[in-house]
Design a protein around this motif. Structure first.
Motif, PDB file in Angstrom:
ATOM      1  N   UNK A   1      -8.224 -44.520 -11.838  1.00 28.06           N
ATOM      2  CA  UNK A   1      -8.625 -43.663 -10.737  1.00 28.06           C
ATOM      3  C   UNK A   1      -7.778 -44.061  -9.521  1.00 28.06           C
ATOM      4  N   UNK A   2      -7.167 -43.114  -8.822  1.00 25.93           N
ATOM      5  CA  UNK A   2      -7.283 -41.675  -9.028  1.00 25.93           C
ATOM      6  C   UNK A   2      -6.457 -41.187 -10.216  1.00 25.93           C
ATOM      7  N   UNK A   3      -6.866 -40.048 -10.755  1.00 26.61           N
ATOM      8  CA  UNK A   3      -6.181 -39.451 -11.892  1.00 26.61           C
ATOM      9  C   UNK A   3      -6.207 -37.925 -11.743  1.00 26.61           C
ATOM     10  N   UNK A   4      -6.058 -37.463 -10.503  1.00 27.20           N
ATOM     11  CA  UNK A   4      -6.105 -36.030 -10.236  1.00 27.20           C
ATOM     12  C   UNK A   4      -4.708 -35.434 -10.320  1.00 27.20           C
ATOM     13  N   UNK A   5      -4.645 -34.113 -10.431  1.00 27.33           N
ATOM     14  CA  UNK A   5      -3.373 -33.436 -10.641  1.00 27.33           C
ATOM     15  C   UNK A   5      -2.413 -33.673  -9.476  1.00 27.33           C
ATOM     16  N   UNK A   6      -2.945 -33.820  -8.261  1.00 26.50           N
ATOM     17  CA  UNK A   6      -2.070 -34.000  -7.107  1.00 26.50           C
ATOM     18  C   UNK A   6      -1.660 -35.451  -6.897  1.00 26.50           C
TER      19      UNK A   6
ATOM     20  N   UNK B   1      -9.468 -36.047 -14.109  1.00 29.02           N
ATOM     21  CA  UNK B   1      -9.109 -37.125 -15.041  1.00 29.02           C
ATOM     22  C   UNK B   1      -7.993 -36.600 -15.944  1.00 29.02           C
ATOM     23  N   UNK B   2      -6.905 -36.170 -15.326  1.00 28.95           N
ATOM     24  CA  UNK B   2      -5.859 -35.444 -16.037  1.00 28.95           C
ATOM     25  C   UNK B   2      -5.156 -36.314 -17.071  1.00 28.95           C
TER      26      UNK B   2
END
Length: 271
Positions: free
Chosen positions: A119-124, A179-180
């Protein structure tokens, strides 16, 4: 009484020293299997800062946890051992199998449970490095370990049950927002499960997966638990034993004609 056919068989459980993995080790040991609990000897949360981008709840608890688990199950005399390896290293699979087979004998059941989550694991916020870390442990290592199992069983192709693999995915693999890297690497694991099942069917090696829903392995606060319960039609979150029992079933004689399947174990979550 059901005979699972697992007594005396050698089982390798990756990430077997904590959470769901430890429950899987206990469940196979209860069936009389000889079990290797794999671990990554990473630092723990006690008084230490986690690596950048990594949540402590998703860091494997290390050698001490593995040794405590094994000791509680009777240790080597009972056919339960702990074996360390870093699955992010490309050539880890042969050495891990060698270490297990030197102590327990030929591996018959492989459970690919170890996982990496950040984390973080977002698309941005994706980076090539974070994606690589997720895929090396969650998709590439299970594939290489499965291939290693297959290479070591040619002399057992005439046996009724020469070997099997159970992969541990997530019921959010189809779409896991925020969570990409984790979610897509698990989706790759499910695709690998189906492809490997077809490739290995002629050798009699079965390959299946379980897809857990929300499971309390110690990381959920009461607030998180309360919210998670509202998302699960059966009204509770999972316990590690819920997943372990499904893994044992897929490895058992009762599942002898099941391959290429992803079994959702989630109380109806994400249906």
């Amino acid at each position: 009484m059901i005979d699972t056919g697992l007594a005396g068989r050698v089982v390798l459980v990756t990430g077997g020293n904590g959470g769901i993995g430890a429950a899987i080790v206990r469940a196979f040991a209860a069936q009389g299997a000889r079990v290797a609990a794999h671990y990554l000897d990473a630092p723990g949360p006690d008084g230490a800062e986690p690596p950048a981008g990594v949540r402590w709840e998703h860091v494997t608890p290390g050698a001490r946890a593995a040794e405590d688990l094994v000791a509680g199950l009777g240790g080597a005399e009972a056919g339960v051992v702990a074996v360390g390896a870093d699955l992010a290293v490309p050539d880890a699979a042969p050495a891990l199998f060698d270490a297990v087979e030197a102590r327990l004998g030929r591996v018959a059941v492989l459970v690919n449970n170890a996982a990496h989550c950040e984390a973080p694991d977002t698309i941005d916020e994706l980076t090539a490095d974070s994606l690589g870390r997720h895929y090396r442990v969650n998709a590439i290592a299970p594939a290489l370990l499965t291939a290693e199992l297959a290479r070591r069983v040619p002399d057992r192709r005439g046996a009724a049950e020469p070997g099997c693999v159970v992969n541990v995915s997530t019921d959010a693999a189809r779409a896991f927002p925020r969570q990409i890297g984790y979610g897509t690497s698990k989706a790759a694991l499910e695709a690998f499960t189906r492809g490997a099942a077809l490739d290995l069917a002629a050798a009699g090696i079965r390959v299946n997966a379980v897809a857990p829903g929300p499971v309390q392995t110690g990381w959920m606060t009461e607030e998180v638990l309360d919210h998670a319960r509202t998302l699960v039609p059966m009204g509770r979150v999972g316990e590690p034993a819920d997943i372990a029992d499904a893994v044992v079933f897929l490895a058992s004689h009762q599942a002898r004609w099941i391959t290429g399947q992803v079994l959702q174990v989630a109380g109806g979550h994400a249906l």
